[in-house]
Design an enzyme around this catalytic site. Structure first.
Site, PDB file in Angstrom:
ATOM      1  N   TYR A 109       0.596  -0.075  14.834  1.00  9.01           N
ATOM      2  CA  TYR A 109      -0.318  -0.170  13.709  1.00  9.01           C
ATOM      3  C   TYR A 109       0.210   0.570  12.492  1.00  9.01           C
ATOM      4  O   TYR A 109       0.508   1.748  12.553  1.00  9.01           O
ATOM      5  CB  TYR A 109      -1.698   0.399  14.054  1.00  9.01           C
ATOM      6  CG  TYR A 109      -2.635   0.229  12.899  1.00  9.01           C
ATOM      7  CD1 TYR A 109      -3.265  -0.999  12.695  1.00  9.01           C
ATOM      8  CD2 TYR A 109      -2.859   1.245  11.987  1.00  9.01           C
ATOM      9  CE1 TYR A 109      -4.096  -1.190  11.614  1.00  9.01           C
ATOM     10  CE2 TYR A 109      -3.693   1.050  10.899  1.00  9.01           C
ATOM     11  CZ  TYR A 109      -4.312  -0.170  10.726  1.00  9.01           C
ATOM     12  OH  TYR A 109      -5.128  -0.364   9.638  1.00  9.01           O
ATOM     13  N   ASP A 134       0.889  -1.173   0.000  1.00 12.18           N
ATOM     14  CA  ASP A 134       0.000   0.000   0.000  1.00 12.18           C
ATOM     15  C   ASP A 134       0.919   1.212   0.000  1.00 12.18           C
ATOM     16  O   ASP A 134       1.633   1.457   0.977  1.00 12.18           O
ATOM     17  CB  ASP A 134      -0.874  -0.054   1.254  1.00 12.18           C
ATOM     18  CG  ASP A 134      -1.831   1.128   1.355  1.00 12.18           C
ATOM     19  OD1 ASP A 134      -1.566   2.179   0.745  1.00 12.18           O
ATOM     20  OD2 ASP A 134      -2.831   0.984   2.082  1.00 12.18           O
ATOM     21  N   LYS A 165      -3.159  -2.887   7.552  1.00 14.01           N
ATOM     22  CA  LYS A 165      -3.335  -4.345   7.557  1.00 14.01           C
ATOM     23  C   LYS A 165      -2.387  -4.991   6.562  1.00 14.01           C
ATOM     24  O   LYS A 165      -1.775  -4.334   5.751  1.00 14.01           O
ATOM     25  CB  LYS A 165      -4.786  -4.672   7.229  1.00 14.01           C
ATOM     26  CG  LYS A 165      -5.586  -4.942   8.487  1.00 14.01           C
ATOM     27  CD  LYS A 165      -5.138  -6.239   9.127  1.00 14.01           C
ATOM     28  CE  LYS A 165      -5.649  -6.333  10.541  1.00 14.01           C
ATOM     29  NZ  LYS A 165      -5.030  -7.437  11.267  1.00 14.01           N
TER      30      LYS A 165
END
Ligand code: 13P
Ligand code: 13P
Ligand code: MG
Ligand code: MG
Length: 382
Positions: free
Chosen positions: A229, A12, A232
């Site tokens: 984080y 990403d 994902k």
């Protein structure tokens, strides 16, 4: 005999209008980098696509897995794409690129990798599955069905070439240790592990009779690499098909059930994995529902023939409709488990902040009761 390597590397690098879809200009610049690598002979062929906000580089070559030049090509393509993403002000530009410097291969730097090196069979059909808003363990259930469940894969029962069963490499992503289990004899042990999808992830599948590598999954868990984080892991699965392996239709059958996976909205919710066409490979409702695309190719002399958009078909309308129904049902739980992930799996978590803020206000039940008691007795004495 020439050995061919199929390398699917994804990241990403920033996306349009939220964690929604890649921008065509980022794909175009990645295309330039891969075209140059093809021209100079680093790779033989390539195909670029995306699922949701994940840019997917599908490359074929003859240099083996973890090849420095191939990985550097992918890294440069992501870097260039992230640069364009920054220029365009795209959201979370460079999201999965955890390092500024490349050293040997992209492992541990953020991108997800599924690679396999093999001798091409006379015909070499493969399917590549790519998912957004979920994690590598999301493939545990369908891969189990493809290679070990005779109610899914008829060939396990009726094709002598599959009848000998398969071996599963399972990785404990917390400990970084793997174990290999044989099916059908160790089916129950296998299920005991891979039912814990956040920890035990099917990494590879081999055909037992001849150790033919049949399937591989990208196992990176970004949050474990980065320690916080960072989005994902949005995994990739590669499956070789036919001729002593599950047929294309048996492999697709495993996705006719939109099972619940982790990773929806802020990486913190369970939702159904919805198989969609390339056209619908954009995350929308509640940043999902988690989406899966599948592309079918043949590989000939390391050239990619295809693809066919495997879920662009009314036969999967039922699975999509069911996924939307499950979406409605799960969403009505709002912030409650089991829609929301368990605390240990939560990636965007305010829980520790809330606990810190409230820590002086937590009282033991019996102390509260005692305090109340003394108030009552005081009142009754008055
Ligand atoms: P064999 O029939 O030669 O075992 O192989 C078939 C196959 O799928 C891999 O070559
Ligand atoms: P990605 O991992 O696909 O970037 O999604 C992040 C997220 O939190 C979406 O809600
Ligand atoms: Mg994103
Ligand atoms: Mg994503």
């Amino acid at each position: 005999m020439m050995r061919t390597t199929l390398s699917v590397i994804k990241a990403d690098i920033g996306s349009l209008a939220g964690h929604h879809t890649v921008h065509p200009d980022t794909m175009a610049v990645a295309n330039k980098v891969l075209a140059e690598a093809k021209r100079t002979g680093i790779i033989v062929d390539y195909y670029i696509t995306h699922v949701g906000d994940d840019l997917e580089l599908i490359m074929t070559h003859t240099r083996g897995a973890l090849d420095t030049k191939v990985h550097e090509t992918a890294w440069n393509a992501f870097k260039e794409a992230a640069r364009i993403a920054r220029d365009l002000g795209l959201y979370a530009a460079g999201q999965d690129l955890l390092s500024d410097s490349f050293s040997g291969n992209v492992k541990g730097l953020g991108p997800g990798v599924a690679e396999m090196e093999f001798e091409e069979r006379q015909s070499e059909p493969v399917a590549i599955f790519m998912a957004d808003k979920t994690e590598p363990g999301a493939f545990n259930l369908p891969v189990y069905k493809m290679f070990a469940d005779p109610f899914n894969t008829a060939g396990l029962v009726i094709d002598p070439a599959l009848h000998g069963g398969f071996k599963f490499d399972v990785l404990d992503v917390y400990e970084g240790e793997g174990v290999t289990l044989n099916t059908p004899d160790e089916l129950y042990d296998l299920l005991a592990l891979i039912g814990t999808v956040g920890r035990y992830v099917i990494r590879r599948v081999w055909r037992r009779q001849d150790d033919l590598l049949a399937s591989t999954v990208s196992i990176e868990r970004l949050n474990l690499i980065a320690g916080k984080y960072v989005g994902k892991d949005d995994p990739v699965l590669v499956v070789r098909l036919q001729h002593g392996l599950p047929a294309l239709g048996e492999v697709l059958e495993a996705f006719s059930f939109p099972h619940l996976v982790a990773g929806w909205m802020r990486g913190s919710h369970y939702g159904p994995l919805m198989p969609v066409s390339q056209r619908d490979a954009r995350a929308t409702r509640f940043d999902g529902p988690p989406r899966l695309i599948g592309l079918g190719f043949n590989i000939k002399n390391a050239r990619l023939v295809g693809p066919s958009d495997l879920f662009d078909d009314p036969a999967f309308d039922g699975a999509r409709k069911q996924a939307v129904e499950i979406t409605d049902y799960m969403r009505r739980h709002g912030p409650f488990m089991p829609h929301r992930l368990e605390p240990a799996e939560m990636e965007y978590t305010t829980l520790s902040l809330v606990l810190e803020k409230l820590k002086d206000r937590f009282k033991r039940e019996e102390d509260v009761a005692k305090a109340k008691q003394s108030i009552y007795s005081k009142e009754s004495n008055e």
